[in-house]
Design a protein around this motif. Structure first.
Motif, mmCIF file in Angstrom:
data_model
loop_
_atom_site.group_PDB
_atom_site.id
_atom_site.type_symbol
_atom_site.label_atom_id
_atom_site.label_comp_id
_atom_site.label_asym_id
_atom_site.label_seq_id
_atom_site.Cartn_x
_atom_site.Cartn_y
_atom_site.Cartn_z
ATOM 1 N N UNK A 75 0.811 -1.220 0.000
ATOM 2 C CA UNK A 75 0.000 0.000 0.000
ATOM 3 C C UNK A 75 0.843 1.267 0.000
ATOM 4 N N UNK A 76 2.140 1.147 0.255
ATOM 5 C CA UNK A 76 2.964 2.336 0.434
ATOM 6 C C UNK A 76 2.948 2.771 1.884
ATOM 7 N N UNK A 77 3.954 3.510 2.288
ATOM 8 C CA UNK A 77 4.017 3.996 3.670
ATOM 9 C C UNK A 77 2.828 4.910 3.963
ATOM 10 N N UNK A 78 2.177 4.729 5.098
ATOM 11 C CA UNK A 78 1.050 5.610 5.443
ATOM 12 C C UNK A 78 1.432 7.088 5.424
ATOM 13 N N UNK A 79 2.645 7.400 5.893
ATOM 14 C CA UNK A 79 3.067 8.809 5.921
ATOM 15 C C UNK A 79 3.164 9.384 4.513
ATOM 16 N N UNK A 80 3.584 8.561 3.547
ATOM 17 C CA UNK A 80 3.699 9.044 2.181
ATOM 18 C C UNK A 80 2.322 9.232 1.551
ATOM 19 N N UNK A 81 1.446 8.273 1.737
ATOM 20 C CA UNK A 81 0.102 8.424 1.179
ATOM 21 C C UNK A 81 -0.593 9.646 1.770
ATOM 22 N N UNK A 82 -0.374 9.899 3.050
ATOM 23 C CA UNK A 82 -0.968 11.084 3.681
ATOM 24 C C UNK A 82 -0.372 12.364 3.102
ATOM 25 N N UNK A 83 0.953 12.362 2.855
ATOM 26 C CA UNK A 83 1.604 13.557 2.317
ATOM 27 C C UNK A 83 1.116 13.851 0.892
ATOM 28 N N UNK A 84 0.936 12.806 0.094
ATOM 29 C CA UNK A 84 0.428 12.998 -1.269
ATOM 30 C C UNK A 84 -1.003 13.528 -1.220
ATOM 31 N N UNK A 85 -1.822 12.936 -0.366
ATOM 32 C CA UNK A 85 -3.210 13.398 -0.227
ATOM 33 C C UNK A 85 -3.257 14.847 0.228
ATOM 34 N N UNK A 86 -2.389 15.205 1.154
ATOM 35 C CA UNK A 86 -2.364 16.583 1.661
ATOM 36 C C UNK A 86 -1.983 17.566 0.549
ATOM 37 N N UNK A 87 -1.099 17.148 -0.334
ATOM 38 C CA UNK A 87 -0.701 18.046 -1.426
ATOM 39 C C UNK A 87 -1.867 18.294 -2.378
ATOM 40 N N UNK A 88 -2.621 17.253 -2.686
ATOM 41 C CA UNK A 88 -3.819 17.444 -3.513
ATOM 42 C C UNK A 88 -4.808 18.386 -2.821
ATOM 43 N N UNK A 89 -5.004 18.175 -1.541
ATOM 44 C CA UNK A 89 -5.943 19.020 -0.798
ATOM 45 C C UNK A 89 -5.499 20.472 -0.809
ATOM 46 N N UNK A 90 -4.198 20.706 -0.635
ATOM 47 C CA UNK A 90 -3.680 22.075 -0.636
ATOM 48 C C UNK A 90 -3.858 22.740 -1.996
ATOM 49 N N UNK A 91 -3.903 21.954 -3.054
ATOM 50 C CA UNK A 91 -4.082 22.498 -4.405
ATOM 51 C C UNK A 91 -5.555 22.673 -4.768
ATOM 52 N N UNK A 92 -6.450 22.403 -3.825
ATOM 53 C CA UNK A 92 -7.863 22.639 -4.071
ATOM 54 C C UNK A 92 -8.666 21.403 -4.408
ATOM 55 N N UNK A 93 -8.090 20.210 -4.212
ATOM 56 C CA UNK A 93 -8.786 18.958 -4.483
ATOM 57 C C UNK A 93 -8.764 18.104 -3.219
ATOM 58 N N UNK A 94 -9.800 18.178 -2.380
ATOM 59 C CA UNK A 94 -9.814 17.382 -1.140
ATOM 60 C C UNK A 94 -9.592 15.906 -1.437
ATOM 61 N N UNK A 95 -8.634 15.329 -0.721
ATOM 62 C CA UNK A 95 -8.224 13.953 -0.988
ATOM 63 C C UNK A 95 -7.857 13.276 0.327
ATOM 64 N N UNK A 96 -8.256 12.028 0.466
ATOM 65 C CA UNK A 96 -7.865 11.227 1.612
ATOM 66 C C UNK A 96 -6.834 10.193 1.225
ATOM 67 N N UNK A 97 -6.039 9.693 2.183
ATOM 68 C CA UNK A 97 -5.006 8.703 1.876
ATOM 69 C C UNK A 97 -5.556 7.446 1.208
ATOM 70 N N UNK A 98 -6.809 7.107 1.481
ATOM 71 C CA UNK A 98 -7.394 5.906 0.884
ATOM 72 C C UNK A 98 -7.623 6.059 -0.627
ATOM 73 N N UNK A 99 -7.518 7.276 -1.135
ATOM 74 C CA UNK A 99 -7.664 7.513 -2.576
ATOM 75 C C UNK A 99 -6.332 7.477 -3.318
ATOM 76 N N UNK A 100 -5.251 7.217 -2.595
ATOM 77 C CA UNK A 100 -3.899 7.300 -3.158
ATOM 78 C C UNK A 100 -3.293 5.910 -3.300
ATOM 79 N N UNK A 101 -2.693 5.663 -4.454
ATOM 80 C CA UNK A 101 -1.902 4.459 -4.694
ATOM 81 C C UNK A 101 -0.472 4.913 -4.964
ATOM 82 N N UNK A 102 0.481 4.397 -4.210
ATOM 83 C CA UNK A 102 1.890 4.749 -4.402
ATOM 84 C C UNK A 102 2.509 3.770 -5.395
ATOM 85 N N UNK A 103 3.248 4.308 -6.354
ATOM 86 C CA UNK A 103 3.839 3.484 -7.417
ATOM 87 C C UNK A 103 5.325 3.785 -7.559
ATOM 88 N N UNK A 104 5.973 2.982 -8.377
ATOM 89 C CA UNK A 104 7.394 3.177 -8.654
ATOM 90 C C UNK A 104 7.604 4.148 -9.798
#
Length: 486
Positions: free
Chosen positions: A146-175
Motif C-alpha cells: 500500500x505504500x508507507x502511510x506517511x507518504x500516502x498522507x503527504x500525497x493526499x495533503x498536497x492534492x488538498x492544498x491544491x484545491x482537491x480534497x483527498x484522503x489517503x485511501x484515494x492514493x496508490x503509491x507506485x514506482x
C-alpha cells in the motif's frame, strides 16, 4: 527476431530520402539508425526486401543495397543469406532497446533527447533526513504494497492544498509516474480497447498503451478550432474510447497549459461519453510564471469520483532517480489498483518513500529552487536559439522543461542522425507522435546549465548546416528572430 517492417510502412517512417541533404543511401541509412535507436524499429525487426523498399521510396535498388551495407558495417544491422537483413542496436549504444529513458552517452556528448534535470541542491539534505527517519522502520518487516502511510498522507495533503480534497485511501503509491500510467491503463482498458492520446504526446505513454494491447488513437488539439476540450470528447464519441490520456499542465512536448474553464469542459464532456480522463500531472509543479497561481487539478472539475484518474511523480520536480509516483482515484477504484499492484510487487523501497515524504513536506523550498533555475535556463536557451537559429519557431512555454521547435523543414530525422557527429543526442519529432508526423519538429530541453546549453546550441547550428536544412541565417529578419511567440 521480431516481425518484419513492411516496405510501405518503413518508407512512411523514413520520409523523403531526397532533398539535398546528401546521397539518398546515406539519408536512408541515417533514418533507419534513428528509428532503431528510439525504438520505433525494435532491435531484431526484419527490414523489407531491397526491391520492395526501393519501389516504396522511389529510389534505385542500388541505393537501398548501399544503405543496408552501411548499416551492417556500422553495427546497426545483421544479415544472413536467405534470411534477409534485420536491425540491431550496436553494443556501443548502451541503454535498453526501445525504452524512452536517458542512457549512457559518450564523454563530451550533450543529451538533448531527454528533459532530465540534475537533482536540486537541497535534495542531499532531504536524503540525509530520510536516512535518519528510516532507522525506526528497520524494526519492522519492510513490506507494504500500500505504500508507507506517511507518504500516502503527504500525497493526499498536497492534492488538498491544491484545491482537491483527498484522503489517503484515494492514493496508490507506485514506482514512478510511468508505472502509474501503466497500472491505470491496465485497469481501465483491455486488448483492443481504444485509448485517446494527445498528438504529440509523451513517447512512453504510447509504449504503455501498446504493451497493454490497447489501441492508441492520436488526436491533435492545436489551433483555435481544435482545442483539447473540443477534439478529445468528439473523438471519444466517435471511437467509444475507454480512456483519454492527457497532460493539462505544460503538456509534453508542447508546453501548453489548460485553464480552469478548459479543464472543466474537457473532463465533463469526456465523462458524458463514458471516457475516463487519465490526467498526467508530472509537470504540474513546474510553473515558471512569477507569482502565478496555477489552475485547479482536473479532478476538481469532475462531477463523479470515477470520471478522472490522476497520476504524478517526483522525477521532474525532484530527481529522475527518485522513482516514486502515485495515482489519485475514487476510493473503490484506488483499492482495486492497489490490489493489482500488490500482485506484481510486495513493496516499494522504503528509503525512497521516506525521501519522498521529506520532499513533499518541504516542497515549497525545493520547488522555489527548481523553478528559479529552470526559468533562467529557459530564457537563456531562447536567447541562444534566437541568435544561432533564427529560422526556428516556437512558443515560449510558461512551464515545463522544453521548447517544441518548428524547424521550417522536414529535417528532424536528418538532424537526429547527424547530431552524434557533432557531439549531440537528439530526439526526432516523430518519436512524440504516431506514423510520420512531426518530421518538422524538435523538442529542445532547457534543463542544462547555461554554458552547456550555449555549447549545445552551437552544436545544433553546426548540425543544421550539416543537413542543409534549418538554421540558414542569411537574410533573416531580426524582427522575427527565432520566431518566438510569447
Amino acid at each position: 527476431m521480431t516481425q518484419g517492417a513492411g516496405a510501405e510502412r518503413l518508407a512512411a517512417l523514413c520520409g523523403d530520402v531526397h532533398g539535398g541533404r546528401g546521397p539518398a543511401y546515406r539519408v536512408l541509412a541515417d533514418a533507419v539508425r534513428v528509428l532503431t535507436g528510439d525504438g520505433r524499429l525494435p532491435s531484431g525487426t526484419r527490414l523489407p526486401a531491397e526491391r520492395a523498399l526501393a519501389e516504396a521510396l522511389g529510389v534505385s535498388r542500388v541505393t537501398v543495397a548501399r544503405a543496408y551495407r552501411d548499416l551492417r558495417d556500422d553495427g546497426w544491422a545483421d544479415a544472413r543469406h536467405g534470411a534477409g537483413t534485420w536491425v540491431r542496436l550496436p553494443d556501443r549504444t548502451g541503454g535498453v532497446d526501445g525504452v524512452w529513458a536517458p542512457g549512457p552517452v559518450d564523454r563530451g556528448t550533450i543529451d538533448l533527447a531527454h528533459a532530465a534535470p540534475a537533482a536540486p541542491a537541497v535534495l542531499p539534505d532531504l536524503v540525509a533526513r530520510a536516512v535518519e527517519r528510516g532507522a525506526a522502520e528497520l524494526a519492522g518487516h519492510g513490506y507494504g504494497p500500500d505504500g508507507l502511510p506517511a507518504l500516502r498522507a503527504a500525497i493526499a495533503d498536497r492534492f488538498t492544498a491544491r484545491g482537491l480534497p483527498t484522503g489517503p485511501e484515494q492514493v496508490v503509491v507506485t514506482g514512478g509516474a510511468l508505472q502509474a500510467i501503466g497500472l491505470v491503463v491496465a485497469e481501465l482498458a483491455g486488448p483492443g480497447d481504444r485509448v485517446l492520446v494527445e498528438h504529440p504526446t509523451y513517447p512512453s505513454a504510447l509504449d504503455v498503451v501498446s504493451d497493454a494491447g490497447a489501441v492508441a488513437v492520436p488526436v491533435s488539439g492545436d489551433g483555435a478550432d481544435a482545442t483539447p476540450q473540443t477534439v478529445l470528447p468528439r473523438a471519444a464519441r466517435q471511437t467509444a474510447a475507454r480512456v483519454a490520456y492527457l497532460m493539462a499542465d505544460f503538456q509534453n512536448p508542447t508546453g501548453r497549459l489548460l485553464d480552469d474553464g478548459a479543464r472543466a469542459r474537457l473532463v465533463q464532456r469526456l465523462a458524458r461519453q463514458g471516457t475516463v480522463a487519465l490526467v498526467d500531472e508530472t509537470f504540474a509543479e513546474l510553473d515558471l510564471r512569477e507569482g502565478a497561481t496555477g489552475p485547479l487539478p482536473c479532478a476538481a472539475h469532475a462531477a463523479g469520483p470515477d470520471d478522472v484518474v490522476t497520476v504524478g511523480g517526483l522525477s521532474k520536480i525532484a530527481w529522475g532517480g527518485l522513482r516514486i509516483g502515485w495515482i489519485r482515484a475514487g476510493r473503490e477504484r484506488a483499492a482495486r489498483m492497489r490490489r493489482r499492484l500488490a500482485r506484481a510487487q510486495l513493496a516499494l523501497p522504503v528509503l525512497e518513500q521516506l525521501v519522498a515524504v521529506e520532499v513533499l513536506e518541504r516542497l515549497d523550498v525545493l520547488r522555489a529552487e527548481r523553478v528559479g533555475v529552470l526559468r533562467t535556463r529557459r530564457d537563456l536557451l531562447v536567447a541562444e536559439l534566437a541568435a544561432a537559429l533564427p529560422d526556428w519557431r516556437f512558443t515560449v512555454p510558461d512551464g515545463g522543461l522544453a521548447l517544441w521547435c518548428d524547424l521550417g523543414a522536414h529535417v528532424s530525422t536528418a538532424l537526429t542522425a547527424a547530431a552524434p557527429r557533432h557531439g549531440l543526442v537528439l530526439a526526432p519529432g516523430p518519436r512524440f507522435g504516431a506514423g510520420h508526423a512531426f518530421t518538422d519538429r524538435l523538442r529542445v530541453p532547457f534543463t542544462h546549465p547555461g554554458p552547456v546549453a550555449a555549447e549545445a546550441v552551437r552544436r545544433l547550428a553546426r548540425t543544421a548546416r550539416d543537413v542543409d536544412g534549418p538554421g540558414r541565417t542569411a537574410g533573416a529578419d531580426p524582427a522575427t528572430r527565432a520566431g518566438v511567440v510569447v
